[in-house]
Design an enzyme around this catalytic site. Structure first.
Site, PDB file in Angstrom:
ATOM      1  N   ALA A   1      46.069  37.162  37.680  1.00  0.00           N
ATOM      2  CA  ALA A   1      46.133  36.433  38.395  1.00  0.00           C
ATOM      3  C   ALA A   1      46.397  34.927  38.245  1.00  0.00           C
ATOM      4  O   ALA A   1      47.577  34.316  38.767  1.00  0.00           O
ATOM      5  CB  ALA A   1      45.388  36.395  39.730  1.00  0.00           C
TER       6      ALA A   1
ATOM      7  N   SER B   1      36.809  40.635  39.177  1.00  0.00           N
ATOM      8  CA  SER B   1      37.456  41.801  38.489  1.00  0.00           C
ATOM      9  C   SER B   1      38.198  41.745  37.653  1.00  0.00           C
ATOM     10  O   SER B   1      38.538  40.372  37.190  1.00  0.00           O
ATOM     11  CB  SER B   1      38.707  43.216  40.048  1.00  0.00           C
ATOM     12  OG  SER B   1      40.547  41.791  39.654  1.00  0.00           O
ATOM     13  N   VAL B   2      39.252  42.521  36.493  1.00  0.00           N
ATOM     14  CA  VAL B   2      40.012  42.140  35.489  1.00  0.00           C
ATOM     15  C   VAL B   2      41.388  41.829  35.913  1.00  0.00           C
ATOM     16  O   VAL B   2      42.176  40.847  35.536  1.00  0.00           O
ATOM     17  CB  VAL B   2      40.533  43.757  35.002  1.00  0.00           C
ATOM     18  CG1 VAL B   2      40.990  44.439  35.830  1.00  0.00           C
ATOM     19  CG2 VAL B   2      41.396  43.491  33.738  1.00  0.00           C
ATOM     20  N   LYS B   3      41.308  41.964  37.115  1.00  0.00           N
ATOM     21  CA  LYS B   3      42.924  41.129  37.966  1.00  0.00           C
ATOM     22  C   LYS B   3      43.225  39.785  37.895  1.00  0.00           C
ATOM     23  O   LYS B   3      43.582  39.046  38.384  1.00  0.00           O
ATOM     24  CB  LYS B   3      43.173  42.124  39.501  1.00  0.00           C
ATOM     25  CG  LYS B   3      43.413  43.294  39.180  1.00  0.00           C
ATOM     26  CD  LYS B   3      44.874  43.952  39.016  1.00  0.00           C
ATOM     27  CE  LYS B   3      44.896  44.971  39.282  1.00  0.00           C
ATOM     28  NZ  LYS B   3      46.544  45.382  38.190  1.00  0.00           N
ATOM     29  N   ASP B   4      41.782  38.980  37.687  1.00  0.00           N
ATOM     30  CA  ASP B   4      41.901  37.353  37.668  1.00  0.00           C
ATOM     31  C   ASP B   4      42.398  36.585  36.131  1.00  0.00           C
ATOM     32  O   ASP B   4      42.801  35.622  36.338  1.00  0.00           O
ATOM     33  CB  ASP B   4      40.252  37.022  37.254  1.00  0.00           C
ATOM     34  CG  ASP B   4      39.766  37.484  39.130  1.00  0.00           C
ATOM     35  OD1 ASP B   4      39.401  37.846  39.349  1.00  0.00           O
ATOM     36  OD2 ASP B   4      38.162  37.011  39.348  1.00  0.00           O
TER      37      ASP B   4
END
Length: 359
Positions: A72, A66-69
């Site tokens: 993170a 996901s884009v959230k990497d």
């Protein structure tokens, strides 16, 4: 630790001057090196719908799916640089799932423990994935942000109660926005050759829209930044009417929409805001699979539906960029389930020819 990993050279062949040969420079250093630099895909089906080039960053190809990497990585880096996190420490976050999955992957690689607080309304697939990755997952009742038992507040209190722990605070930690200012924004500019006319993103923390929008405005202030809001969120009304009031209806999307203005969104460049209904997001999600061969979640469908709306607002001939946020497997028992869709009154949103995908 992240800085050391990024500096570490990987080179199997050198020139007589000790320089790394160009062919070996494509090797990425561990999982950290695989975050970002995702392809930009032209979506033919959706481009035809509005006469524009609808392009999407393939964020589901990040290592955590996901884009959230991106966020993170920057959240951990920020905690390390501030001295909040030392070797063997614990990363704590409140998340709807994808940021937690990105953090869990990175914590494994960097030797940190990971504790995740999340609303118990999130998909079973996300919870089980986090557990498999070794995270200590703590589902809690979903309550508003102003309730002291909101999952974000519980995560913060827990981090403060133990030694060598960092609450990464993705919603109000602007390292999140910085990740997209320094990576996603420049990638879009470079990949389009500076020809991008508009970007359209849904927001949860606001990091992607605010970071990308801020960067692109430094390159060309005429680029339009368009916010896509699910039903029941406050951001459409805030950026359109100046009021933090929820729009009509409710949404079954996960990880997007807001009831407040996060620090990541404060000062964000937003030229236009729109509400995207779940029925339109669902149709786009199924079209992505059946007509483009791309298996993603509902927030990706919402983004693409918003990009098409943006194309209709701007008119034919424009280039609009959005993001395919995460993999479809994480919502398998929700938006790909006939039972779930029937219970929520959403089955009719999916064209009959796509029903073969339902289980």
């Amino acid at each position: 630790m992240i800085a050391q990993s990024l500096r570490r050279a990987v080179c199997s062949k050198t020139t007589q001057f000790g320089q790394c040969r160009k062919a070996s420079q494509d090797i990425r250093q561990g999982i950290i090196g695989t975050v970002g630099r995702t392809p930009l895909i032209r979506l033919e089906t959706f481009s035809k719908q509005c006469g524009c080039d609808i392009l999407a960053k393939a964020e589901f190809l990040n290592p955590g799916g996901s884009v959230k990497d991106r966020a993170a990585l920057y959240l951990i880096k920020d905690a390390e640089e501030k001295g909040m996190l030392k070797p063997g420490g614990t990363v704590v976050e409140g998340t709807a799932g994808n940021t937690g999955i990105g953090l869990a992957h990175l914590c494994n690689a960097l030797g940190y423990k990971c504790v995740i607080y999340m609303p118990n309304t999130q998909s079973h697939e996300k919870i089980e994935t986090l557990k498999t990755l070794g995270a200590d997952v703590r589902p809690v009742p979903a309550v508003p942000y102003d309730n002291p038992d909101n999952y974000n507040h519980q995560a913060k209190r827990f981090a403060e109660s133990i030694e060598n722990a960092a609450w990464t605070g993705q919603f109000d930690n602007t390292a999140n926005r910085k990740a997209h200012f320094e990576t996603t924004g420049p990638e879009i500019w470079d990949q389009t050759g500076g020809k991008v006319d508009a970007v359209a993103f849904a927001t949860g923390t606001g990091g992607t829209l605010a970071g990308v929008g801020s960067y692109l405005k430094t390159k060309n202030e005429k680029i339009q930044v368009m916010l896509a809001d699910p039903q029941g969120s406050v951001l459409y009304n805030y950026f359109t009417h100046g009021k933090l009031e929820r729009s009509e209806g409710a949404s079954y999307t996960e990880g997007i929409g807001q009831g407040r203005l996060t620090d990541n969104m404060k000062g964000a460049h937003v030229d236009h805001a729109m509400v995207v209904k779940d029925v339109d997001a669902l149709k786009a999600t199924y079209q992505l699979l059946h007509e483009e061969g791309i298996f993603v979640g509902l927030s990706s469908g919402l983004n693409v539906a918003a990009a098409v709306q943006a194309g209709r607002i701007l008119g034919p001939g424009h280039m609009i960029v959005t993001a395919l946020c995460d993999v479809g497997q994480r919502s398998y028992n929700r938006i790909w389930s006939r039972t779930f869709l029937e219970e929520k009154g959403l089955l009719s949103a999916i064209p009959e020819q796509y029903h073969s995908t339902l289980h």
